[in-house]
Design an enzyme around this catalytic site. Structure first.
Site, PDB file in Angstrom:
ATOM      1  N   ARG A  37      41.858  46.563  -3.027  1.00  0.00           N
ATOM      2  CA  ARG A  37      42.285  45.210  -3.427  1.00  0.00           C
ATOM      3  C   ARG A  37      41.330  44.593  -4.446  1.00  0.00           C
ATOM      4  O   ARG A  37      41.742  43.795  -5.292  1.00  0.00           O
ATOM      5  CB  ARG A  37      42.395  44.306  -2.210  1.00  0.00           C
ATOM      6  CG  ARG A  37      43.640  44.591  -1.423  1.00  0.00           C
ATOM      7  CD  ARG A  37      43.798  43.620  -0.296  1.00  0.00           C
ATOM      8  NE  ARG A  37      45.146  43.717   0.235  1.00  0.00           N
ATOM      9  CZ  ARG A  37      45.562  43.059   1.304  1.00  0.00           C
ATOM     10  NH1 ARG A  37      44.752  42.259   1.950  1.00  0.00           N
ATOM     11  NH2 ARG A  37      46.803  43.192   1.717  1.00  0.00           N
ATOM     12  N   LYS A 197      58.424  49.246  13.816  1.00  0.00           N
ATOM     13  CA  LYS A 197      59.195  48.119  14.348  1.00  0.00           C
ATOM     14  C   LYS A 197      60.438  47.819  13.529  1.00  0.00           C
ATOM     15  O   LYS A 197      60.385  47.136  12.513  1.00  0.00           O
ATOM     16  CB  LYS A 197      58.310  46.866  14.379  1.00  0.00           C
ATOM     17  CG  LYS A 197      57.544  46.732  15.671  1.00  0.00           C
ATOM     18  CD  LYS A 197      57.176  45.268  15.913  1.00  0.00           C
ATOM     19  CE  LYS A 197      55.850  45.154  16.626  1.00  0.00           C
ATOM     20  NZ  LYS A 197      54.790  44.586  15.805  1.00  0.00           N
ATOM     21  N   GLY A 340      51.286  47.853   4.643  1.00  0.00           N
ATOM     22  CA  GLY A 340      49.885  48.152   4.975  1.00  0.00           C
ATOM     23  C   GLY A 340      49.649  49.618   5.297  1.00  0.00           C
ATOM     24  O   GLY A 340      48.838  50.289   4.652  1.00  0.00           O
ATOM     25  N   GLY A 363      52.756  41.801   4.399  1.00  0.00           N
ATOM     26  CA  GLY A 363      53.796  40.831   4.763  1.00  0.00           C
ATOM     27  C   GLY A 363      54.462  40.208   3.542  1.00  0.00           C
ATOM     28  O   GLY A 363      55.675  39.992   3.535  1.00  0.00           O
TER      29      GLY A 363
HETATM   30  P1  ADP Z   1      53.884  49.483   7.207  1.00  0.00           P
HETATM   31  O1  ADP Z   1      52.582  48.779   7.624  1.00  0.00           O
HETATM   32  O2  ADP Z   1      53.618  50.477   6.106  1.00  0.00           O
HETATM   33  O3  ADP Z   1      54.967  48.500   6.868  1.00  0.00           O
HETATM   34  P2  ADP Z   1      54.719  49.847   9.951  1.00  0.00           P
HETATM   35  O4  ADP Z   1      53.716  48.842  10.369  1.00  0.00           O
HETATM   36  O5  ADP Z   1      56.150  49.494  10.053  1.00  0.00           O
HETATM   37  O6  ADP Z   1      54.398  50.356   8.462  1.00  0.00           O
HETATM   38  O7  ADP Z   1      54.583  51.158  10.881  1.00  0.00           O
HETATM   39  C1  ADP Z   1      53.512  52.006  10.834  1.00  0.00           C
HETATM   40  C2  ADP Z   1      53.278  52.664  12.177  1.00  0.00           C
HETATM   41  O8  ADP Z   1      54.402  53.369  12.671  1.00  0.00           O
HETATM   42  C3  ADP Z   1      52.165  53.666  12.042  1.00  0.00           C
HETATM   43  O9  ADP Z   1      51.028  53.212  12.737  1.00  0.00           O
HETATM   44  C4  ADP Z   1      52.754  54.951  12.620  1.00  0.00           C
HETATM   45  O10 ADP Z   1      51.846  55.631  13.459  1.00  0.00           O
HETATM   46  C5  ADP Z   1      53.929  54.463  13.413  1.00  0.00           C
HETATM   47  N1  ADP Z   1      54.948  55.519  13.554  1.00  0.00           N
HETATM   48  C6  ADP Z   1      55.738  56.013  12.600  1.00  0.00           C
HETATM   49  N2  ADP Z   1      56.537  56.991  13.089  1.00  0.00           N
HETATM   50  C7  ADP Z   1      56.246  57.115  14.413  1.00  0.00           C
HETATM   51  C8  ADP Z   1      56.744  57.939  15.467  1.00  0.00           C
HETATM   52  N3  ADP Z   1      57.705  58.840  15.262  1.00  0.00           N
HETATM   53  N4  ADP Z   1      56.225  57.747  16.697  1.00  0.00           N
HETATM   54  C9  ADP Z   1      55.246  56.847  16.912  1.00  0.00           C
HETATM   55  N5  ADP Z   1      54.743  56.050  15.953  1.00  0.00           N
HETATM   56  C10 ADP Z   1      55.224  56.169  14.711  1.00  0.00           C
HETATM   57 MG    MG Z   2      52.087  47.693   9.477  1.00  0.00          MG
END
Ligand code: ADP
Ligand code: MG
Length: 388
Positions: A37, A197, A340, A363
């Site tokens: 960043r 999520k 993130g 976010g």
């Molecule tokens: P971002 O921050 O890039 O938007 P998210 O916060 O939505 O991504 O999700 C990231 C998390 O999802 C990671 O910590 C990853 O370990 C978890 N994850 C992804 N696929 C799986 C899975 N099949 N089982 C358990 N956890 C998972």
């Molecule tokens: Mg995240």
């Protein structure tokens, strides 16, 4: 039509310019762990140095919640920035209402960093009086903090009422690149959404489904979709509340949604998504799915990716995410990645400079892609319409 001023519209020589950056970086034992960043803000800061401005940097770090927290002082950030930009960056610990004399002593082209702005309880309340005091330190305001632009905070929002204001080069790049995706993406446009999520990603999927040619899904959220189709998902992560949400998406956009056809289980075997055993959990998408995604993506002109394909923090379940990153980085298309965890995965794979945009907002990027107007951007636009 222009929506806000850009840096290059102004003569800033010898002007005191307050630059709001987002240096909310990962720290460990008083040292900066990940400086991406800080590096992302260098084009704006170099431009201002060359333009002969006197630069005052404002950032937040962590969540001090309006209190002074020793470990969250900005000194290590000033030090790291100094190393990266190749000139000394002073840090002042003086409170905002006492810092004016030190700022007036700044030479043209030099940089001073203020203390963590979230040490002040007024910041997160978008307090106007506080914004006015902050504004009094400078003659001009630059927002280069895309990552906090979804927050109605004094140093990104209210401050624009008191100073002529513009977007920094990073903010401008984020807004034009992400804005083009929503308004006028070059086609074919594929979105890839993963992560855990589903609930938080639904508004993004809904908004992108209007625009994208296909939406490829991965990550833990896919299991809610399989469950919605009546399939067995074993011990895989499924939010019960998410099943109807997944069903809703499938009903509305079934021609656009592409689900993986195989998954890697916790015992490292790969299975067809129709035959996940009861006692196993899916932790990554399988190689056949990756190949299908790769062939879909071949003619892409625009790709947007948010959310890892699997539990990438734990090897070898990073394979889906890393392989996909490599595939996308080789396309001749506009390629954008945000989120993130996704950005962390791309950096770990050493691929971050192979994308058109690695968005610095977590976010903020998601809210932008949902089609929401970000409060700090609305504030910049108002400032522009007033003619500053
Ligand atoms: P971002 O921050 O890039 O938007 P998210 O916060 O939505 O991504 O999700 C990231 C998390 O999802 C990671 O910590 C990853 O370990 C978890 N994850 C992804 N696929 C799986 C899975 N099949 N089982 C358990 N956890 C998972
Ligand atoms: Mg995240």
């Amino acid at each position: 039509m222009k929506e806000f001023f850009s840096l290059k519209d102004f003569d800033l020589r010898n002007k005191r310019v307050l630059v709001r950056v987002d240096y909310n970086v990962q720290m460990e034992k008083g040292r900066v762990l990940n400086d991406s960043r800080i590096r992302a803000s260098l084009p704006t800061l170099r431009y201002l140095c060359d333009a002969g401005a006197k630069i005052i940097i404002v950032t937040h770090l962590g969540r001090p919640d309006g209190k002074q927290v020793e470990e969250l002082r900005t000194d290590p950030l000033a030090k790291r920035l100094g190393e990266l930009i190749g000139t000394e960056v002073r840090k002042t610990g003086l409170p905002i209402d006492k810092a004016k004399p030190e700022i007036e002593g700044l030479k043209s082209g030099s940089i001073l960093m203020l203390e963590n702005i979230r040490f002040y309880p007024e910041e997160e309340k978008n307090d106007r009086e506080f914004a006015k005091k902050l504004a009094a330190l400078a003659e001009f305001y630059v927002n280069d903090a895309f990552g906090v632009s979804h927050r109605d905070n004094s140093s990104v929002s209210a401050i624009t009422e008191f100073l002529p204001s513009c977007a920094g080069l990073l903010l401008e790049k984020e807004l034009t690149t992400l804005g083009k995706i929503l308004q006028n993406p070059e086609k074919p446009f594929y979105a890839i959404i993963g992560g855990a999520k589903l609930e938080t990603k639904i508004p993004v999927i809904e908004n992108l489904a209007r625009i994208a040619d296909k939406i490829l899904l991965g990550g833990a959220m896919i299991f809610s979709f399989y469950k919605a189709q009546g399939l067995e998902t074993g011990q895989s992560l499924v939010g019960e509340k998410e099943i109807p949400l997944a069903k809703g998406i499938l009903d509305k956009f079934k021609d656009k949604i592409v689900l993986p056809i195989d998954v890697v289980l916790d015992d490292l075997t790969s299975v067809d998504t129709k035959s996940i055993p009861k006692d196993a959990a899916g932790l990554d998408i399988g190689i056949r799915s990756i190949r299908t995604f790769a062939s879909t993506l071949q003619d892409a002109k625009t790709v947007l990716w948010n959310g890892p394909m699997g539990k990438f923090e734990q090897k070898p379940f990073d394979a889906g995410t890393t392989t996909l990153a490599r595939i996308i980085s080789q396309l001749s298309a506009t390629t954008i990645v945000g989120g993130g965890e996704t950005v962390a995965a791309i950096e770990a794979a050493g691929l971050s400079d192979r994308f058109t945009l690695v968005s610095t907002g977590g976010g903020a990027t998601l809210e932008f892609l949902e089609g929401k107007e970000l409060p700090a951007i609305a504030a910049l636009r108002k400032n522009y319409l007033r003619g500053a």
